[in-house]
Scaffold this active site. Structure first.
Site, PDB file in Angstrom:
ATOM      1  N   SER A 127     -70.841  18.062  62.178  1.00  0.00           N
ATOM      2  CA  SER A 127     -70.373  17.041  63.110  1.00  0.00           C
ATOM      3  C   SER A 127     -69.824  15.829  62.343  1.00  0.00           C
ATOM      4  O   SER A 127     -68.987  15.989  61.465  1.00  0.00           O
ATOM      5  CB  SER A 127     -71.537  16.660  64.029  1.00  0.00           C
ATOM      6  OG  SER A 127     -71.112  15.892  65.098  1.00  0.00           O
TER       7      SER A 127
ATOM      8  N   ASP B  58     -69.391  25.230  71.683  1.00  0.00           N
ATOM      9  CA  ASP B  58     -69.312  23.801  71.346  1.00  0.00           C
ATOM     10  C   ASP B  58     -68.040  23.228  71.971  1.00  0.00           C
ATOM     11  O   ASP B  58     -66.941  23.639  71.620  1.00  0.00           O
ATOM     12  CB  ASP B  58     -69.276  23.648  69.819  1.00  0.00           C
ATOM     13  CG  ASP B  58     -69.284  22.204  69.357  1.00  0.00           C
ATOM     14  OD1 ASP B  58     -69.165  21.292  70.209  1.00  0.00           O
ATOM     15  OD2 ASP B  58     -69.415  21.984  68.143  1.00  0.00           O
TER      16      ASP B  58
ATOM     17  N   HIS C  21     -72.687  22.149  70.965  1.00  0.00           N
ATOM     18  CA  HIS C  21     -72.540  21.420  69.700  1.00  0.00           C
ATOM     19  C   HIS C  21     -73.845  21.414  68.910  1.00  0.00           C
ATOM     20  O   HIS C  21     -73.838  21.464  67.681  1.00  0.00           O
ATOM     21  CB  HIS C  21     -72.074  19.997  69.996  1.00  0.00           C
ATOM     22  CG  HIS C  21     -71.762  19.191  68.778  1.00  0.00           C
ATOM     23  ND1 HIS C  21     -70.865  19.613  67.823  1.00  0.00           N
ATOM     24  CD2 HIS C  21     -72.232  17.997  68.344  1.00  0.00           C
ATOM     25  CE1 HIS C  21     -70.799  18.698  66.855  1.00  0.00           C
ATOM     26  NE2 HIS C  21     -71.623  17.725  67.145  1.00  0.00           N
TER      27      HIS C  21
END
EC number: 2.3.1.46
Lengths: 196, 385
Positions: free
Chosen positions: B157, B322, B355
């Site tokens: 991320s 995600d 995610h």
């Protein structure tokens, strides 16, 4: 290395950019990267094959070829390869167009369904051939298009694709004069080097 | 508390602090005259200092990536599933460093620290820091630890953005880059989510324009709300559906604004729990760092041009469900790297977790990570010999 791959190897120049579609465990790419210093990438969706490539340090991208290759720019590779996979995709004709858009040249190998043993199998037994090389039943085969050496030649003609060279080999992947004289009948694997 | 420390755990770890007195010029134009970074290390640095791996954390992460601080800890570090002896990031082979980024609230200099020039807490006056600033400060930490070149820098991320920045800014200081569930820049929708999160904090009357500690206050409502929103975007619709469905608190509708559905209770709990461990100013800073990151802006929007500076090899990983950092975003990086002729491999992992998947020990994900890093480790060993 599989000997059809060995044959292709002779046709490939060093230090070029290569994209190998459905590269499997990356045998050919590994060889080309190591011995010909190519800037090579493989596309693959099989988790085990992907991992094998990563293990060997072969650049491999998880991408479903049937979903398109739009992410690659026009003529961004010197060579686009596809060995023994064309028969597995939804639209081989459109895929060849895409390969020639991305690559300046392409090398494609495929199993020749016109081989005399396939013909005999179908003629005598009346059932779809199952061989060592294509060991699947009609219902579970990943090979969804069967075509012959001549079919491919004809498609190239229709599409105005240049055949730079070709080879035709038997089950042991040897070439013989009789295969060369009647490739549609005697070759088990057809190998085409094409360009626009 | 773990009854016994598991065999594949790095065990009890103690955070360390590095003090920096060389001023750090930040992207925003301000300068931090001095600062400190808190970090942890796992495994042993080899003689040639070639087996170091840096872990870059995401929005709400910190330096405690693996192991336990005390035997009474209820949970190990945030990426304990991936870091440890025999795990994907194998501490038998690597010397792993995890730090808390500048602007954080877990021990590195940030809004809750004392500004040495005023003797007061920074709070709202803490300058906005960027991914570039973080990478610069991480490089200084590497200098202090005697690491010239990392075997790998790994992050998911927002952490993945730091890894990408490393590859561009310090191309010779890493052999490999592992970028998980990340993006080359935020999408408009992502920036929009961040803005809602920030507004929910800023509009909390307990926020006091960021000087809430001075006012003996905590903007729990705003920060909790921001976290609730964030949490929804980290999960997939399917994952939430599978976890809660329309499960209800009572047998029948109450026709009021109390908790009707279990998912409401879950979100409220997540929001509240977060306010106990996280600082609102830090949260806002982290979201700004996300928004500002856009390395391709240096080359007129051409990502492949800016990535042509990179020299390391790359592994990118994305997850099918995600939608905050969708696979297509990772693929933008992959395509740019291919265009630039860089060594890159990419795996799109089937996962239901959205995610958040990057924090889960999904077998195929761990296998890909482990396979890649095992080769990197063996390269390091060969070179050392």
């Amino acid at each position: 290395m599989r000997s059809d791959l060995e044959m292709i190897d002779e046709w490939i120049q060093p230090n070029i950019r290569v994209l190998d579609l459905a590269c499997g465990p990356g045998e050919l790419l590994h060889h080309l990267i190591k011995n010909k210093q190519v800037n090579g990438y493989g596309l693959e969706i099989g988790p085990d094959d992907l991992n094998t490539c990563i293990k060997k340090g072969i650049p491999v991208l998880e991408q479903n070829i049937d979903e398109g290759l739009q992410n690659f720019d026009d003529q961004s590779f010197d060579l686009v390869l596809m060995t023994h996979a064309l028969q597995q995709f939804r639209r081989p004709d459109l895929l060849i167009d895409e390969m020639l858009r991305i690559g300046k040249e392409c090398i494609i190998t495929f199993p020749n369904f016109g081989h005399w043993r396939s013909r005999l199998h179908l003629a005598l037994k009346g059932r779809m051939p199952v061989s060592d090389f294509l060991p699947y039943n009609w219902y579970d085969t990943p090979n969804i298009h069967f075509f012959t050496f001549q079919d491919f030649e004809r498609l190239c003609r229709e599409k105005n694709i240049k055949i730079l060279r070709w080879a035709a080999v038997d089950g042991q992947l040897k070439d013989h004069w009789w295969i060369r004289s009647m490739p549609n009948l005697f070759s088990e694997t057809a190998i085409f080097h094409i360009s626009r | 508390m773990p009854d016994v420390i598991p065999a594949d755990s790095v065990g009890i770890v103690t955070p360390q602090i590095a003090q920096f007195d060389t001023p750090l010029a930040l992207s925003c134009g301000q300068t931090l005259s001095s600062y400190q970074l808190v970090y942890e290390t796992y495994g042993t640095l080899n003689k040639s200092a070639s087996n170091a791996v840096l872990i870059c954390h995401a929005l709400s992460g910190d330096h405690h990536a693996a192991g336990y601080h005390t035997l009474s800890d209820t949970k190990p570090g945030w990426w304990d599933t991936a870091i440890g002896p025999g795990k994907a990031i194998d501490t038998n082979k690597f010397f792993v460093i995890a730090l808390n980024n500048l602007g954080g609230c877990c021990g590195s200099t940030g809004p809750t620290s004392i500004n040495p020039e005023t003797g007061q807490r920074w709070e709202a006056s803490f300058p906005i820091v960027t991914v570039e600033d973080w990478v610069e400060s991480q490089a200084r930490l590497a200098d202090v630890l005697g690491i010239q070149t990392f075997a790998a820098i790994v992050g998911g991320s927002l952490g993945g953005m730091q890894v990408l920045e490393w590859s561009i800014r310090f191309p010779t200081r890493l052999k490999s880059a592992v970028i998980v569930a990340s993006a080359p820049k935020l999408s408009t929708q992502n920036i929009a989510f961040n803005e809602v999160a920030r507004q929910s904090i800023r509009r909390d009357p307990d926020f006091f324009d960021g000087n809430y500690i001075e006012n003996n206050s905590v903007p729990t409502n705003g920060l909790g709300l921001a976290r609730m929103l964030g949490h929804i975007t980290y999960l997939s619709d399917d994952a939430m559906g599978a976890k809660f469905g329309r499960q209800m608190r009572h047998d029948r509708y109450q026709y009021n604004y109390g908790i009707e559905f279990e998912v409401e209770s879950y979100l409220r709990y997540q929001g509240e729990a977060f306010t106990k461990r996280f600082d609102a100013n830090t949260y806002m800073l982290m979201t700004k760092a996300l928004d500002y990151f856009d390395p391709a802006s240096q080359t007129g929007g051409d990502l492949s041009a800016v990535l042509s500076r990179a020299q390391c090899e790359f592994l990118l990983v994305s997850f099918t469900t995600d939608w905050r950092f969708a696979p297509e975003r990772s693929e933008e990086i992959v395509n740019a790297l291919v265009k630039a002729g860089k060594l890159v491999s990419y795996a799109k992992i089937e996962a239901t977790e959205g995610h958040d998947a990057f924090l889960f020990p999904i077998p195929r994900y761990m296998a890909v990570l482990s396979t890649f890093l095992t080769r990197i480790a063996s390269n390091v060993t060969t070179e050392t010999k």
